[in-house]
Design an enzyme around this catalytic site. Structure first.
Site, PDB file in Angstrom:
ATOM      1  N   CYS A 120       0.866  -1.183   0.000  1.00 28.57           N
ATOM      2  CA  CYS A 120       0.000   0.000   0.000  1.00 28.57           C
ATOM      3  C   CYS A 120       0.898   1.227   0.000  1.00 28.57           C
ATOM      4  O   CYS A 120       2.081   1.131   0.287  1.00 28.57           O
ATOM      5  CB  CYS A 120      -0.897   0.012   1.234  1.00 28.57           C
ATOM      6  SG  CYS A 120      -2.246   1.217   1.099  1.00 28.57           S
ATOM      7  N   CYS A 122      -0.142   4.253   1.597  1.00 27.74           N
ATOM      8  CA  CYS A 122      -0.562   5.291   2.556  1.00 27.74           C
ATOM      9  C   CYS A 122       0.480   5.613   3.621  1.00 27.74           C
ATOM     10  O   CYS A 122       0.551   6.736   4.096  1.00 27.74           O
ATOM     11  CB  CYS A 122      -1.907   4.957   3.178  1.00 27.74           C
ATOM     12  SG  CYS A 122      -1.881   3.530   4.267  1.00 27.74           S
ATOM     13  N   CYS A 130      -3.984   6.178  -0.059  1.00 25.16           N
ATOM     14  CA  CYS A 130      -3.446   4.914  -0.557  1.00 25.16           C
ATOM     15  C   CYS A 130      -3.150   4.954  -2.052  1.00 25.16           C
ATOM     16  O   CYS A 130      -2.737   3.949  -2.634  1.00 25.16           O
ATOM     17  CB  CYS A 130      -4.423   3.780  -0.252  1.00 25.16           C
ATOM     18  SG  CYS A 130      -4.865   3.665   1.487  1.00 25.16           S
ATOM     19  N   LYS A 200     -12.584  -4.687   2.003  1.00 23.66           N
ATOM     20  CA  LYS A 200     -12.061  -3.814   3.050  1.00 23.66           C
ATOM     21  C   LYS A 200     -12.987  -2.618   3.194  1.00 23.66           C
ATOM     22  O   LYS A 200     -13.171  -1.839   2.266  1.00 23.66           O
ATOM     23  CB  LYS A 200     -10.652  -3.362   2.677  1.00 23.66           C
ATOM     24  CG  LYS A 200     -10.037  -2.416   3.694  1.00 23.66           C
ATOM     25  CD  LYS A 200      -8.591  -2.137   3.370  1.00 23.66           C
ATOM     26  CE  LYS A 200      -8.006  -1.130   4.319  1.00 23.66           C
ATOM     27  NZ  LYS A 200      -6.628  -0.799   3.981  1.00 23.66           N
ATOM     28  N   ARG A 210      -3.698   3.692  12.508  1.00 26.96           N
ATOM     29  CA  ARG A 210      -3.195   4.884  11.829  1.00 26.96           C
ATOM     30  C   ARG A 210      -2.182   5.619  12.701  1.00 26.96           C
ATOM     31  O   ARG A 210      -1.304   6.299  12.191  1.00 26.96           O
ATOM     32  CB  ARG A 210      -4.365   5.762  11.386  1.00 26.96           C
ATOM     33  CG  ARG A 210      -5.139   5.041  10.275  1.00 26.96           C
ATOM     34  CD  ARG A 210      -6.300   5.804   9.720  1.00 26.96           C
ATOM     35  NE  ARG A 210      -7.008   4.955   8.747  1.00 26.96           N
ATOM     36  CZ  ARG A 210      -8.166   5.260   8.197  1.00 26.96           C
ATOM     37  NH1 ARG A 210      -8.744   6.404   8.487  1.00 26.96           N
ATOM     38  NH2 ARG A 210      -8.724   4.438   7.342  1.00 26.96           N
ATOM     39  N   ARG A 222     -11.147   7.814   3.277  1.00 26.61           N
ATOM     40  CA  ARG A 222     -10.871   6.766   2.291  1.00 26.61           C
ATOM     41  C   ARG A 222     -12.154   6.200   1.672  1.00 26.61           C
ATOM     42  O   ARG A 222     -12.145   5.112   1.112  1.00 26.61           O
ATOM     43  CB  ARG A 222     -10.113   5.617   2.961  1.00 26.61           C
ATOM     44  CG  ARG A 222      -8.800   6.027   3.607  1.00 26.61           C
ATOM     45  CD  ARG A 222      -7.840   4.854   3.615  1.00 26.61           C
ATOM     46  NE  ARG A 222      -6.860   4.861   4.676  1.00 26.61           N
ATOM     47  CZ  ARG A 222      -5.806   5.657   4.733  1.00 26.61           C
ATOM     48  NH1 ARG A 222      -5.622   6.579   3.806  1.00 26.61           N
ATOM     49  NH2 ARG A 222      -4.944   5.556   5.720  1.00 26.61           N
ATOM     50  N   GLU A 238     -16.717  -7.441  -5.095  1.00 29.95           N
ATOM     51  CA  GLU A 238     -15.280  -7.184  -4.893  1.00 29.95           C
ATOM     52  C   GLU A 238     -14.495  -8.499  -4.861  1.00 29.95           C
ATOM     53  O   GLU A 238     -13.436  -8.626  -5.478  1.00 29.95           O
ATOM     54  CB  GLU A 238     -15.049  -6.437  -3.573  1.00 29.95           C
ATOM     55  CG  GLU A 238     -15.512  -4.995  -3.572  1.00 29.95           C
ATOM     56  CD  GLU A 238     -14.520  -4.053  -4.253  1.00 29.95           C
ATOM     57  OE1 GLU A 238     -13.453  -4.520  -4.706  1.00 29.95           O
ATOM     58  OE2 GLU A 238     -14.826  -2.847  -4.334  1.00 29.95           O
ATOM     59  N   LYS A 253     -12.011  -7.426   6.117  1.00 29.63           N
ATOM     60  CA  LYS A 253     -11.440  -6.529   7.117  1.00 29.63           C
ATOM     61  C   LYS A 253     -12.373  -5.358   7.354  1.00 29.63           C
ATOM     62  O   LYS A 253     -12.857  -4.790   6.376  1.00 29.63           O
ATOM     63  CB  LYS A 253     -10.112  -6.030   6.553  1.00 29.63           C
ATOM     64  CG  LYS A 253      -9.386  -5.081   7.411  1.00 29.63           C
ATOM     65  CD  LYS A 253      -8.089  -4.738   6.768  1.00 29.63           C
ATOM     66  CE  LYS A 253      -7.511  -3.577   7.512  1.00 29.63           C
ATOM     67  NZ  LYS A 253      -6.536  -2.883   6.751  1.00 29.63           N
ATOM     68  N   TYR A 318      -3.266  -9.084  16.241  1.00 34.63           N
ATOM     69  CA  TYR A 318      -2.242  -8.595  17.166  1.00 34.63           C
ATOM     70  C   TYR A 318      -2.197  -9.447  18.437  1.00 34.63           C
ATOM     71  O   TYR A 318      -1.325  -9.266  19.268  1.00 34.63           O
ATOM     72  CB  TYR A 318      -2.512  -7.123  17.512  1.00 34.63           C
ATOM     73  CG  TYR A 318      -2.607  -6.249  16.271  1.00 34.63           C
ATOM     74  CD1 TYR A 318      -1.449  -5.811  15.631  1.00 34.63           C
ATOM     75  CD2 TYR A 318      -3.834  -5.901  15.715  1.00 34.63           C
ATOM     76  CE1 TYR A 318      -1.522  -5.045  14.478  1.00 34.63           C
ATOM     77  CE2 TYR A 318      -3.924  -5.129  14.568  1.00 34.63           C
ATOM     78  CZ  TYR A 318      -2.767  -4.705  13.955  1.00 34.63           C
ATOM     79  OH  TYR A 318      -2.845  -3.958  12.809  1.00 34.63           O
TER      80      TYR A 318
HETATM   81  C1  PBG Z   1      -3.644   0.438   4.785  1.00 37.02           C
HETATM   82  C2  PBG Z   1      -4.011  -0.416   5.921  1.00 37.02           C
HETATM   83  C3  PBG Z   1      -4.812  -0.080   7.015  1.00 37.02           C
HETATM   84  C4  PBG Z   1      -4.855  -1.214   7.838  1.00 37.02           C
HETATM   85  C5  PBG Z   1      -4.088  -2.194   7.231  1.00 37.02           C
HETATM   86  N1  PBG Z   1      -3.584  -1.696   6.043  1.00 37.02           N
HETATM   87  C6  PBG Z   1      -5.420   1.195   7.411  1.00 37.02           C
HETATM   88  C7  PBG Z   1      -6.353   1.916   6.551  1.00 37.02           C
HETATM   89  O1  PBG Z   1      -6.869   1.439   5.543  1.00 37.02           O
HETATM   90  O2  PBG Z   1      -6.591   3.056   6.919  1.00 37.02           O
HETATM   91  C8  PBG Z   1      -5.596  -1.318   9.148  1.00 37.02           C
HETATM   92  C9  PBG Z   1      -5.164  -2.386  10.075  1.00 37.02           C
HETATM   93  C10 PBG Z   1      -5.632  -2.235  11.473  1.00 37.02           C
HETATM   94  O3  PBG Z   1      -6.448  -1.355  11.824  1.00 37.02           O
HETATM   95  O4  PBG Z   1      -5.172  -3.036  12.299  1.00 37.02           O
HETATM   96  N2  PBG Z   1      -2.305   0.248   4.397  1.00 37.02           N
END
Ligand code: PBG
Length: 328
Positions: A120, A122, A130, A200, A210, A222, A238, A253, A318
């Site tokens: 990604c 971002c 992103c 997502k 973030r 986003r 998707e 997610k 996590y």
């Molecule tokens: C974007 C990305 C995000 C997460 C994983 N990859 C954040 C977003 O889309 O803002 C979120 C993961 C999490 O909240 O644990 N690279």
């Protein structure tokens, strides 16, 4: 008086029967542990909103990777926070980039640990989006989907060249899976799989991440590229597109608030499904446990089991280390 033929309670009466008829199981072999790598040496910076999670420099990431492997967790998911951010996120694909260095170091010391990388922009763009941002007029911006695809190809290729075992594109640009598949195939990496963040949502549960990845958008949000939280049929569209473009694993997610979506995908697809128990889900459980309001070990177990029951094969969490250490 009519008695039912079958009375389920009988099978619940003893532990031995309960485990004999248990429908799902969860074990550490299903887990992927996310790691955040930052420049520097001996860095281990706590993330306030995610107790127990740290930003670490490459040397400490290697130590962490050894620990994760020794605990029996098969894979890590790497996120990078670069030295320098710019408009296009160029530090995401340079050979000496932070993730590229971390991949090499981890593969050198723990070759059997699967290294998955987040693809990604971002964390690498100065604006925190992103994709490439185009200014239409004053205060009106749009993301250039197709121009972003070329950059994502470069990022994925640079990770695989550094030794990544699998790439996980999380940007949600249309066509990214096909574009990355083509770039990998053209360069001799036909056997490297893609785990697509297929579904997502534009979720507020990413808040703590973030902070961890220093990637909050500097303006706007986003919602033009992530999914509307109100939609479920769109999830099927998707996921279908990503499958057709060559995704090997479909991810949903966030996790717990979207168990219905995991279950829907499980019914409609035969590909492996991954669920991402995101930062906000982690922080909520940690905070409640810290206050003594929840039993942490039992709630972790229950939340992971819920993903399995919904149909997830893989869980990115996590809590992976906590779970691997627990006796449940
Ligand atoms: C974007 C990305 C995000 C997460 C994983 N990859 C954040 C977003 O889309 O803002 C979120 C993961 C999490 O909240 O644990 N690279």
């Amino acid at each position: 008086m009519m008695f039912p033929e079958y009375r389920p309670r009988r099978l619940r009466q003893t532990d031995r029967f309960r485990s004999l008829v248990r429908e799902n199981c969860i074990s550490k072999e299903h887990l992927i542990y996310p790691l955040f790598v930052v420049p520097g040496k001996k860095v281990k910076e706590p993330i306030d909103s995610m107790p127990g999670v740290f930003q670490m420099s490459v040397d400490n990431i290697v130590e962490e990777a050894k620990e994760v492997f020794d605990l029996g967790i098969p894979a890590v998911l790497l996120f990078g926070i670069p030295e320098k951010k710019d408009e296009t996120g160029s530090h995401a694909w340079i050979r000496s980039g932070i993730v590229q260095k971390a991949i090499q170091a981890v593969k050198r010391s723990v070759p059997d640990l699967l290294v998955v990388t987040d693809v990604c922009l971002c964390e690498y763009t100065s604006h925190g989006h992103c994709g490439i941002v185009v200014k239409e007029k004053k205060d009106v911006f749009r993301i250039d989907n197709d121009a972003t695809l070329e950059l994502l190809q470069k990022v994925a290729l640079s990770h695989v060249r550094a030794g990544a075992d699998m790439v996980a594109p999380s940007d949600m640009m249309d066509g990214r899976v096909g574009a990355i598949r083509e770039a990998l195939d053209d360069n001799g990496f036909e056997s490297v799989p893609i785990m697509s963040y297929a579904v997502k949502y534009a979720s507020s549960f990413y808040g703590p991440f973030r902070d961890a990845a220093e990637c909050a958008p500097q303006f706007g949000d986003r919602r033009s590229y992530q999914m509307d939280i109100a939609n479920s049929r769109e999830a099927l569209r998707e996921a279908t597109l990503d499958m057709e473009e060559g995704a090997d694993i479909l991810m949903v997610k966030p996790g717990m608030p979207y168990l219905d979506i995991i279950s829907l995908l499980r019914q409609e697809f035969t590909l492996p499904i991954a669920a991402y128990q995101v930062s906000g889900e982690y922080s909520m459980i940690k905070a409640a446990a810290h206050n003594g309001w929840l039993n942490e070990e039992l709630v972790i177990y229950e939340s992971l089991m819920a993903f399995r029951r919904a149909g997830a094969d893989i869980i990115i969490t996590y809590f992976a280390k906590d779970f691997a250490r627990s006796s449940l």
